[in-house]
Enzyme design. Structure first.
Site, PDB file in Angstrom:
ATOM      1  N   CYS A 113      66.864  22.463 112.217  1.00 17.10           N
ATOM      2  CA  CYS A 113      65.409  22.394 111.951  1.00 17.10           C
ATOM      3  C   CYS A 113      64.635  23.531 112.620  1.00 17.10           C
ATOM      4  CB  CYS A 113      64.854  21.062 112.415  1.00 17.10           C
ATOM      5  SG  CYS A 113      65.644  19.690 111.582  1.00 17.10           S
ATOM      6  N   HIS A 250      57.109  21.678 113.296  1.00 17.11           N
ATOM      7  CA  HIS A 250      58.174  21.128 112.455  1.00 17.11           C
ATOM      8  C   HIS A 250      57.771  19.716 112.041  1.00 17.11           C
ATOM      9  CE1 HIS A 250      61.898  19.795 110.887  1.00 17.11           C
ATOM     10  NE2 HIS A 250      62.273  19.109 111.953  1.00 17.11           N
ATOM     11  N   ASN A 280      61.202  15.207 106.283  1.00 17.93           N
ATOM     12  CA  ASN A 280      61.751  16.259 107.130  1.00 17.93           C
ATOM     13  C   ASN A 280      62.636  17.170 106.269  1.00 17.93           C
ATOM     14  OD1 ASN A 280      63.125  17.838 108.949  1.00 17.93           O
ATOM     15  ND2 ASN A 280      63.659  16.158 110.336  1.00 17.93           N
TER      16      ASN A 280
HETATM   17  N1  ACO Z   1      63.794   0.555 107.544  1.00 17.99           N
HETATM   18  C1  ACO Z   1      63.651  -0.604 108.218  1.00 17.99           C
HETATM   19  N2  ACO Z   1      64.128  -0.799 109.447  1.00 17.99           N
HETATM   20  C2  ACO Z   1      64.802   0.201 110.019  1.00 17.99           C
HETATM   21  C3  ACO Z   1      65.009   1.433 109.361  1.00 17.99           C
HETATM   22  C4  ACO Z   1      64.482   1.597 108.083  1.00 17.99           C
HETATM   23  N3  ACO Z   1      64.617   2.721 107.392  1.00 17.99           N
HETATM   24  N4  ACO Z   1      65.706   2.244 110.183  1.00 17.99           N
HETATM   25  C5  ACO Z   1      65.921   1.553 111.321  1.00 17.99           C
HETATM   26  N5  ACO Z   1      65.394   0.316 111.215  1.00 17.99           N
HETATM   27  C6  ACO Z   1      65.400  -0.754 112.200  1.00 17.99           C
HETATM   28  C7  ACO Z   1      66.499  -0.596 113.211  1.00 17.99           C
HETATM   29  O1  ACO Z   1      67.717  -1.132 112.717  1.00 17.99           O
HETATM   30  C8  ACO Z   1      65.961  -1.371 114.383  1.00 17.99           C
HETATM   31  O2  ACO Z   1      66.184  -2.731 114.153  1.00 17.99           O
HETATM   32  P1  ACO Z   1      66.692  -3.671 115.347  1.00 17.99           P
HETATM   33  O3  ACO Z   1      65.608  -3.619 116.373  1.00 17.99           O
HETATM   34  O4  ACO Z   1      66.850  -4.986 114.674  1.00 17.99           O
HETATM   35  O5  ACO Z   1      67.964  -3.058 115.811  1.00 17.99           O
HETATM   36  C9  ACO Z   1      64.452  -1.149 114.298  1.00 17.99           C
HETATM   37  O6  ACO Z   1      64.205  -0.692 112.972  1.00 17.99           O
HETATM   38  C10 ACO Z   1      63.933  -0.130 115.298  1.00 17.99           C
HETATM   39  O7  ACO Z   1      64.798   1.005 115.250  1.00 17.99           O
HETATM   40  P2  ACO Z   1      64.548   2.246 116.207  1.00 17.99           P
HETATM   41  O8  ACO Z   1      65.628   3.247 115.953  1.00 17.99           O
HETATM   42  O9  ACO Z   1      64.321   1.792 117.592  1.00 17.99           O
HETATM   43  O10 ACO Z   1      63.159   2.758 115.604  1.00 17.99           O
HETATM   44  P3  ACO Z   1      62.260   3.903 116.164  1.00 17.99           P
HETATM   45  O11 ACO Z   1      60.905   3.399 116.448  1.00 17.99           O
HETATM   46  O12 ACO Z   1      62.945   4.699 117.241  1.00 17.99           O
HETATM   47  O13 ACO Z   1      62.137   4.834 114.883  1.00 17.99           O
HETATM   48  C11 ACO Z   1      63.033   6.881 114.061  1.00 17.99           C
HETATM   49  C12 ACO Z   1      63.306   5.410 114.333  1.00 17.99           C
HETATM   50  C13 ACO Z   1      61.949   6.994 113.016  1.00 17.99           C
HETATM   51  C14 ACO Z   1      64.316   7.519 113.544  1.00 17.99           C
HETATM   52  C15 ACO Z   1      62.593   7.548 115.371  1.00 17.99           C
HETATM   53  O14 ACO Z   1      63.472   7.251 116.399  1.00 17.99           O
HETATM   54  C16 ACO Z   1      62.475   9.033 115.227  1.00 17.99           C
HETATM   55  O15 ACO Z   1      61.640   9.518 114.521  1.00 17.99           O
HETATM   56  N6  ACO Z   1      63.292   9.791 115.983  1.00 17.99           N
HETATM   57  C17 ACO Z   1      63.270  11.195 115.894  1.00 17.99           C
HETATM   58  C18 ACO Z   1      64.076  11.577 114.730  1.00 17.99           C
HETATM   59  C19 ACO Z   1      63.723  12.944 114.302  1.00 17.99           C
HETATM   60  O16 ACO Z   1      62.601  13.345 114.313  1.00 17.99           O
HETATM   61  N7  ACO Z   1      64.752  13.636 113.913  1.00 17.99           N
HETATM   62  C20 ACO Z   1      64.624  14.877 113.408  1.00 17.99           C
HETATM   63  C21 ACO Z   1      64.347  15.871 114.491  1.00 17.99           C
HETATM   64  S1  ACO Z   1      65.447  17.124 114.462  1.00 17.99           S
HETATM   65  C22 ACO Z   1      65.573  17.514 112.889  1.00 17.99           C
HETATM   66  O17 ACO Z   1      64.558  17.600 112.254  1.00 17.99           O
HETATM   67  C23 ACO Z   1      66.913  17.696 112.276  1.00 17.99           C
END
Ligand code: ACO
Length: 323
Positions: A113, A250, A280
């Site tokens: 990214c 980004h 993304n």
């Molecule tokens: N729909 C519904 N529920 C979901 C989904 C979905 N798509 N995905 C995960 N969940 C659930 C999980 O299973 C979890 O359930 P549980 O509590 O029963 O286990 C719950 O939602 C919370 O999951 P978390 O992973 O804790 O959710 P979080 O608030 O951290 O959000 C996310 C997840 C959006 C991926 C976040 O962590 C994030 O944005 N991280 C950064 C990722 C990123 O930006 N990556 C790219 C950067 S680098 C690049 O661009 C390559």
């Protein structure tokens, strides 16, 4: 001194739009969950005939048109991508061929990214070093091909697309008032490899593989890493957040963007957001956002623009430029 100024921008997006509600029957998720956690409302997904090379070519042609230039005027192409058409040759060389160029040189840059930020810096160094006079800097990705469509924690986050800029050598005074690239900071740290990677490759599995991510871990590091390189760039240029006209981060997650802007003291009205429309798009996300703000008249000649990205590796970086 020589500066690399932006002459034009362009983008390309696949025809097919996939809205959050279109995940019904694909994985168990909801529009509400995706919007609340990420800010994403839709993304573009490439059809089989749309590739990293074809999208990159289209974005490059539009950037050339905006600059009033033709491929004959370009002597360097740097393509930021992690989703090349083939393992080799570089997709940049394929784009060079598609543009009808048999002169100059072209190569791919792989920093996930952060690729576009790395590529702008690399093209700037080639221009200032006298290796090239005009460069096409492209970010083009078809991340949909790397996704595990059974994994709801990743497949809802990414999209496909391309963005390009034309950089051109111009005389500057060597001051902050110059147009062009003014400062940059790049970082990487391979200790974080396992938090965001693709589980395949030519030298290991012999397959393309799928994207794997520990989202919470990425989130935890993102804001501090982003702030770190931006503060370095501010120090290099002798400026503060108040001096920035536009922040083009980004587009991974609106919560990361908001938290970074807040930590750095960048006013929300200066932040360019397109993650809602594109998801993304990895190395394409910064040039897609940049072009959006140029096309709608927000970014104008003379504005101070801050680009930033963070991605797999981890890699991260920032570039400051005057439009
Ligand atoms: N729909 C519904 N529920 C979901 C989904 C979905 N798509 N995905 C995960 N969940 C659930 C999980 O299973 C979890 O359930 P549980 O509590 O029963 O286990 C719950 O939602 C919370 O999951 P978390 O992973 O804790 O959710 P979080 O608030 O951290 O959000 C996310 C997840 C959006 C991926 C976040 O962590 C994030 O944005 N991280 C950064 C990722 C990123 O930006 N990556 C790219 C950067 S680098 C690049 O661009 C390559």
């Amino acid at each position: 001194m020589i500066r690399s100024i932006v002459r034009g921008t362009g983008t390309a997006l696949p025809r097919r739009v996939m809205k959050n509600t279109d995940f019904a029957g694909v994985v168990e998720t909801s529009d509400e969950w995706i919007v609340q956690r990420t800010g994403i409302r839709q993304r573009h997904i490439a059809e089989p005939d749309e590739t990293t090379a074809s999208l990159g070519e289209e974005a490059a042609r539009k950037a050339l048109e905006a600059a009033g230039l033709t491929p004959a005027d370009i002597d360097l192409i740097v393509l930021a991508t992690s989703t090349p058409n083939n393992t080799f040759p570089a997709t940049a060389v394929e784009i060079q061929q598609r543009l009808g160029m048999t002169h100059g040189f072209a190569f791919d840059m792989q920093a996930v990214c952060s690729g576009f930020v790395y590529a702008v810096n690399t093209a700037d160094l080639h221009i200032r070093g006298g290796m090239a006079r005009r460069a096409l800097v492209i970010g083009s990705e078809t991340f949909s091909r790397l996704l595990d469509w059974n994994d709801r924690t990743t497949c809802v986050l990414f999209g496909d697309g391309a963005g390009a800029i034309v950089l051109e050598a111009a005389e500057g005074e060597g001051t902050l008032a110059d147009r062009g690239v003014l400062a940059a900071s790049l970082r990487s740290d391979g200790c974080h490899r396992d938090k965001l990677y693709v589980d395949g490759g030519p030298s290991t599995t012999g397959t393309v593989g799928h994207l794997r991510m520990e989202g919470r871990e990425v989130f935890k590091h993102a804001v501090s890493m982003i702030s770190d390189v931006i503060e370095t760039v501010f120090d290099q240029a002798g400026i503060t957040a108040d001096d920035i006209d536009w922040f083009v981060p980004h587009q991974a997650n609106k919560r990361i963007i908001d938290a970074s802007a807040k930590k750095l003291g960048i006013a929300p009205e200066k932040v360019v957001i397109t993650v809602d429309h594109h998801g993304n798009t990895s190395a394409a996300s910064v040039p897609l956002a940049l072009h959006t703000a140029v096309a709608d008249g927000r970014i104008k000649k003379g504005d101070l623009v801050l680009l930033e990205a963070m991605g797999g590796g981890f890699t991260w970086g920032a570039v400051l430029l005057r439009w």
